[in-house]
Design a protein around this motif. Structure first.
Motif, PDB file in Angstrom:
ATOM      1  N   ARG A  16     -13.354 -64.365 -36.844  1.00 32.03           N
ATOM      2  CA  ARG A  16     -12.076 -63.675 -37.054  1.00 32.03           C
ATOM      3  C   ARG A  16     -12.233 -62.499 -37.999  1.00 32.03           C
ATOM      4  N   LEU A  17     -13.006 -62.677 -39.059  1.00 33.03           N
ATOM      5  CA  LEU A  17     -13.189 -61.613 -40.038  1.00 33.03           C
ATOM      6  C   LEU A  17     -14.032 -60.472 -39.474  1.00 33.03           C
ATOM      7  N   ALA A  18     -15.003 -60.805 -38.630  1.00 27.66           N
ATOM      8  CA  ALA A  18     -15.771 -59.746 -37.961  1.00 27.66           C
ATOM      9  C   ALA A  18     -14.854 -58.898 -37.094  1.00 27.66           C
ATOM     10  N   LYS A  19     -13.973 -59.570 -36.375  1.00 24.79           N
ATOM     11  CA  LYS A  19     -13.039 -58.863 -35.501  1.00 24.79           C
ATOM     12  C   LYS A  19     -12.042 -58.037 -36.316  1.00 24.79           C
ATOM     13  N   LYS A  20     -11.656 -58.561 -37.480  1.00 24.37           N
ATOM     14  CA  LYS A  20     -10.646 -57.905 -38.305  1.00 24.37           C
ATOM     15  C   LYS A  20     -11.185 -56.672 -39.025  1.00 24.37           C
ATOM     16  N   TYR A  21     -12.403 -56.773 -39.562  1.00 26.46           N
ATOM     17  CA  TYR A  21     -12.911 -55.705 -40.418  1.00 26.46           C
ATOM     18  C   TYR A  21     -13.990 -54.836 -39.771  1.00 26.46           C
ATOM     19  N   LEU A  22     -14.820 -55.415 -38.918  1.00 33.19           N
ATOM     20  CA  LEU A  22     -15.951 -54.671 -38.369  1.00 33.19           C
ATOM     21  C   LEU A  22     -15.545 -53.968 -37.083  1.00 33.19           C
ATOM     22  N   ARG A  23     -14.504 -53.149 -37.195  1.00 36.63           N
ATOM     23  CA  ARG A  23     -13.945 -52.409 -36.056  1.00 36.63           C
ATOM     24  C   ARG A  23     -14.411 -50.950 -36.106  1.00 36.63           C
ATOM     25  N   PRO A  24     -14.582 -50.312 -34.959  1.00 31.34           N
ATOM     26  CA  PRO A  24     -15.032 -48.914 -34.948  1.00 31.34           C
ATOM     27  C   PRO A  24     -14.157 -47.989 -35.783  1.00 31.34           C
ATOM     28  N   GLU A  25     -12.832 -48.151 -35.715  1.00 32.94           N
ATOM     29  CA  GLU A  25     -11.942 -47.254 -36.459  1.00 32.94           C
ATOM     30  C   GLU A  25     -11.983 -47.504 -37.959  1.00 32.94           C
ATOM     31  N   ASN A  26     -12.651 -48.568 -38.377  1.00 32.35           N
ATOM     32  CA  ASN A  26     -12.779 -48.909 -39.795  1.00 32.35           C
ATOM     33  C   ASN A  26     -14.182 -48.581 -40.314  1.00 32.35           C
ATOM     34  N   ARG A  27     -14.933 -47.844 -39.531  1.00 26.53           N
ATOM     35  CA  ARG A  27     -16.374 -47.687 -39.750  1.00 26.53           C
ATOM     36  C   ARG A  27     -16.745 -46.275 -40.227  1.00 26.53           C
ATOM     37  N   THR A  28     -17.754 -46.220 -41.093  1.00 26.35           N
ATOM     38  CA  THR A  28     -18.380 -44.970 -41.502  1.00 26.35           C
ATOM     39  C   THR A  28     -19.896 -45.130 -41.363  1.00 26.35           C
ATOM     40  N   ILE A  29     -20.522 -44.217 -40.647  1.00 22.69           N
ATOM     41  CA  ILE A  29     -21.971 -44.247 -40.462  1.00 22.69           C
ATOM     42  C   ILE A  29     -22.579 -43.020 -41.122  1.00 22.69           C
ATOM     43  N   VAL A  30     -23.623 -43.259 -41.929  1.00 21.60           N
ATOM     44  CA  VAL A  30     -24.383 -42.163 -42.518  1.00 21.60           C
ATOM     45  C   VAL A  30     -25.858 -42.369 -42.188  1.00 21.60           C
ATOM     46  N   THR A  31     -26.477 -41.316 -41.693  1.00 16.09           N
ATOM     47  CA  THR A  31     -27.894 -41.343 -41.355  1.00 16.09           C
ATOM     48  C   THR A  31     -28.628 -40.308 -42.199  1.00 16.09           C
ATOM     49  N   SER A  36     -10.489 -61.287 -54.348  1.00 17.84           N
ATOM     50  CA  SER A  36      -9.313 -62.145 -54.455  1.00 17.84           C
ATOM     51  C   SER A  36      -9.754 -63.587 -54.667  1.00 17.84           C
ATOM     52  N   THR A  37      -8.972 -64.325 -55.407  1.00 12.12           N
ATOM     53  CA  THR A  37      -9.220 -65.765 -55.565  1.00 12.12           C
ATOM     54  C   THR A  37      -8.336 -66.585 -54.629  1.00 12.12           C
ATOM     55  N   ASP A  38      -7.548 -65.900 -53.796  1.00 11.90           N
ATOM     56  CA  ASP A  38      -6.613 -66.589 -52.906  1.00 11.90           C
ATOM     57  C   ASP A  38      -6.982 -66.445 -51.427  1.00 11.90           C
ATOM     58  N   ARG A  39      -7.621 -65.339 -51.067  1.00 12.86           N
ATOM     59  CA  ARG A  39      -7.909 -65.059 -49.666  1.00 12.86           C
ATOM     60  C   ARG A  39      -9.377 -65.329 -49.361  1.00 12.86           C
ATOM     61  N   ILE A  40      -9.638 -65.861 -48.207  1.00  9.63           N
ATOM     62  CA  ILE A  40     -10.983 -66.254 -47.823  1.00  9.63           C
ATOM     63  C   ILE A  40     -11.795 -65.084 -47.288  1.00  9.63           C
ATOM     64  N   ASP A  41     -11.171 -63.915 -47.142  1.00  4.93           N
ATOM     65  CA  ASP A  41     -11.818 -62.811 -46.427  1.00  4.93           C
ATOM     66  C   ASP A  41     -13.135 -62.362 -47.053  1.00  4.93           C
ATOM     67  N   MET A  42     -13.161 -62.125 -48.360  1.00  5.57           N
ATOM     68  CA  MET A  42     -14.389 -61.621 -48.976  1.00  5.57           C
ATOM     69  C   MET A  42     -15.501 -62.672 -48.958  1.00  5.57           C
ATOM     70  N   PRO A  43     -15.255 -63.916 -49.372  1.00  9.04           N
ATOM     71  CA  PRO A  43     -16.304 -64.930 -49.225  1.00  9.04           C
ATOM     72  C   PRO A  43     -16.745 -65.100 -47.775  1.00  9.04           C
ATOM     73  N   GLY A  44     -15.792 -65.020 -46.853  1.00  7.67           N
ATOM     74  CA  GLY A  44     -16.129 -65.161 -45.445  1.00  7.67           C
ATOM     75  C   GLY A  44     -17.066 -64.066 -44.960  1.00  7.67           C
ATOM     76  N   LEU A  45     -16.825 -62.834 -45.390  1.00  7.73           N
ATOM     77  CA  LEU A  45     -17.719 -61.735 -45.022  1.00  7.73           C
ATOM     78  C   LEU A  45     -19.089 -61.883 -45.684  1.00  7.73           C
ATOM     79  N   ASP A  46     -19.111 -62.452 -46.873  1.00  2.00           N
ATOM     80  CA  ASP A  46     -20.390 -62.688 -47.540  1.00  2.00           C
ATOM     81  C   ASP A  46     -21.209 -63.706 -46.746  1.00  2.00           C
ATOM     82  N   VAL A  47     -20.552 -64.775 -46.308  1.00  2.37           N
ATOM     83  CA  VAL A  47     -21.237 -65.768 -45.474  1.00  2.37           C
ATOM     84  C   VAL A  47     -21.685 -65.120 -44.164  1.00  2.37           C
ATOM     85  N   LEU A  48     -20.826 -64.315 -43.571  1.00  2.84           N
ATOM     86  CA  LEU A  48     -21.176 -63.590 -42.339  1.00  2.84           C
ATOM     87  C   LEU A  48     -22.455 -62.779 -42.539  1.00  2.84           C
ATOM     88  N   SER A  49     -22.554 -62.099 -43.659  1.00  2.50           N
ATOM     89  CA  SER A  49     -23.711 -61.235 -43.900  1.00  2.50           C
ATOM     90  C   SER A  49     -25.011 -62.026 -43.886  1.00  2.50           C
TER      91      SER A  49
END
Length: 449
Positions: free
Chosen positions: A423-438, A282-295
């Motif tokens: 805020r974005l970590a809390k919003k997106y990095l939630r257990p119910e939003n997670r998939t783990i592959v080993t 999105s060019t309007d929402r800060i979420d994706m750039p914010g997660l990139d900075v988080l990473s």
């Protein structure tokens, strides 16, 4: 180079704006022309005397492959587009490229297929001629189609020998239920195996997506804008608009954690992927750039978790994190390979604990600002050739078809705060939003990687 040096270099590259002017991250002038049939032409003036990059950006990738049993056709056409036309059969097309000293190739992603040529500026009219011809008049017989389908199966089999490919194939198949992002760009294996029987469907796919409304022509380097427009209008002007629009299913919300394992039939170290549904580009929402900075702040090479697991304990080879810009929600993925297999569960626990921590604690503001400056510096340093500029611009054009997108996105990056990151970590990095592959080595396999 230190951050101060980086900022000084960025100032020199971008230029100091005049009072009241808006500073933009993309430092080169842009030309745009829209044609009546839906085709868009974008030019970027770049100082490369006598040289120009010519990109054809087709907005079709795995995302548009909505027909059951027919995944992989976007990537397939990356191959077929070099099969030639009546006017320029494959050998003659290649002869023209050699005669003008051109470098030509193509690639496919989840959202786009890009064909690129780097050649002399004086060869632009000839480049336009052969490219317009193949995008409008590609021709191949059933035998050629079947031969290329076999080549794609060979490509799949070769890449399938890489454990990372096996991991990501399982990750996408587990994390998505209905969206075409469920399959790798190359397609599901069963669909690739059936591809030689789908000659008629291939003609239909080409007719749907290789139309002017799906295409943006991008020229970067040394060109004459008036001449470029004239040549494009002459060769592409009567290309007929289509009308097909893929009905892309919306992925339902994930409501509980998912998990899968891969038993690898060859020696390998364990590989762990912890993925979360992320926001669409999105060019309007800060979420994706914010997660990139988080990473970068929380999982980059200087982060506490990376220092502990990679440098101090040396339990893992690396830690990477992030998501790609995609038209629909991608996966934000933590990825690591464990050097000591008996530490796999401890590594997993530490990564999940770090995710929990960054959802509660604020990042250091000085480190955040330094990270953002470094990310912008790296972006600008990547704009050093006509080809690299074109590749960057093609990425954003495939998402919005607007060359100003890159500037809008970096305005969002500039605005990211420590509070946004938490805020974005809390919003997106939630257990119910997670998939783990080993992925681990099969018990029947002897030896180590």
């Amino acid at each position: 180079m230190n951050i101060l040096g980086s900022m000084l270099l960025m100032t020199m590259m971008v230029g100091v704006p005049q009072e009241g002017a808006e500073e933009k991250v993309f430092p080169y002038p842009i030309d745009v022309r829209d044609f009546d049939n839906g085709l868009r032409l974008v030019g970027v003036q770049f100082d490369s005397p006598g040289l120009a990059a010519y990109y054809t950006v087709v907005r079709v990738g795995a995302r548009q492959e909505v027909d059951e049993g027919k995944s992989g056709f976007a990537h397939f056409f990356e191959h077929m587009m070099f099969r030639g036309t009546e006017a320029f059969p494959a050998e003659e097309y290649n002869d023209v490229l050699r005669a003008i000293g051109a470098d030509s190739n193509a690639y496919t992603t989840s959202d786009r297929t890009v064909y690129h040529i780097l050649a002399s500026s004086r060869s632009l009219p000839r480049t336009i001629e052969i490219e317009a011809d193949r995008f409008r008049r590609l021709k191949y017989e059933k035998a050629e189609f079947q031969k290329e389908a076999g080549a794609v199966l060979g490509e799949y089999n070769k890449s399938a020998a890489n454990p990372f490919t096996g991991l990501f194939e399982k990750l996408q198949d587990t994390a998505y239920d209905v969206h075409p992002y469920q399959h790798m760009v190359i397609g599901f294996l069963k669909d690739i195996e059936a591809m030689p029987t789908l000659y008629d469907y291939s003609l239909e796919f080409f007719d749907h997506f290789y139309r002017p409304e799906y295409v943006t022509l991008l020229v970067v380097g040394d060109y004459d804008w008036a001449e470029l427009q004239k040549d494009v209008e002459e060769k592409y002007g009567d290309w007929k608009r289509g009308g097909y629009v893929a009905d892309i299913p919306e992925e339902p919300q994930q409501n509980e954690p998912r998990e899968a394992t891969v038993s690898w039939p060859a020696p390998t170290l364990p590989i762990l992927a912890i993925a979360y549904r992320a926001p669409a580009f999105s060019t309007d929402r800060i979420d994706m750039p914010g997660l990139d900075v988080l990473s970068q702040v929380h999982f980059g090479s200087t982060s506490p978790i990376s220092q502990e697991l990679v440098i101090e304990k040396q339990w893992v080879d690396f830690i990477s994190a992030g998501a790609t810009d995609q038209a629909d929600p991608p996966l934000f993925t933590l990825l690591t390979r464990v050097r000591e297999p008996d530490k796999l569960e401890e590594v997993r626990a530490k990564l999940l604990a770090e995710v929990e921590r960054i959802s509660e604690e604020l990042a250091d503001s000085d480190k955040l600002e330094a990270t953002k400056s470094h990310m912008k510096y790296q972006f600008l340093m990547g704009l050093d050739t006509a080809d690299s500029v074109a590749n960057t611009m093609a990425h954003y054009l495939s998402l919005t078809n607007d060359p100003e997108t890159v500037n809008r996105v970096y305005e969002l990056y500039d605005a990211v705060t420590a509070e946004d990151v938490r805020r974005l970590a809390k919003k997106y990095l939630r257990p119910e939003n997670r998939t783990i592959v080993t992925l681990t080595q099969s018990a029947e396999v002897k030896g180590e990687e």
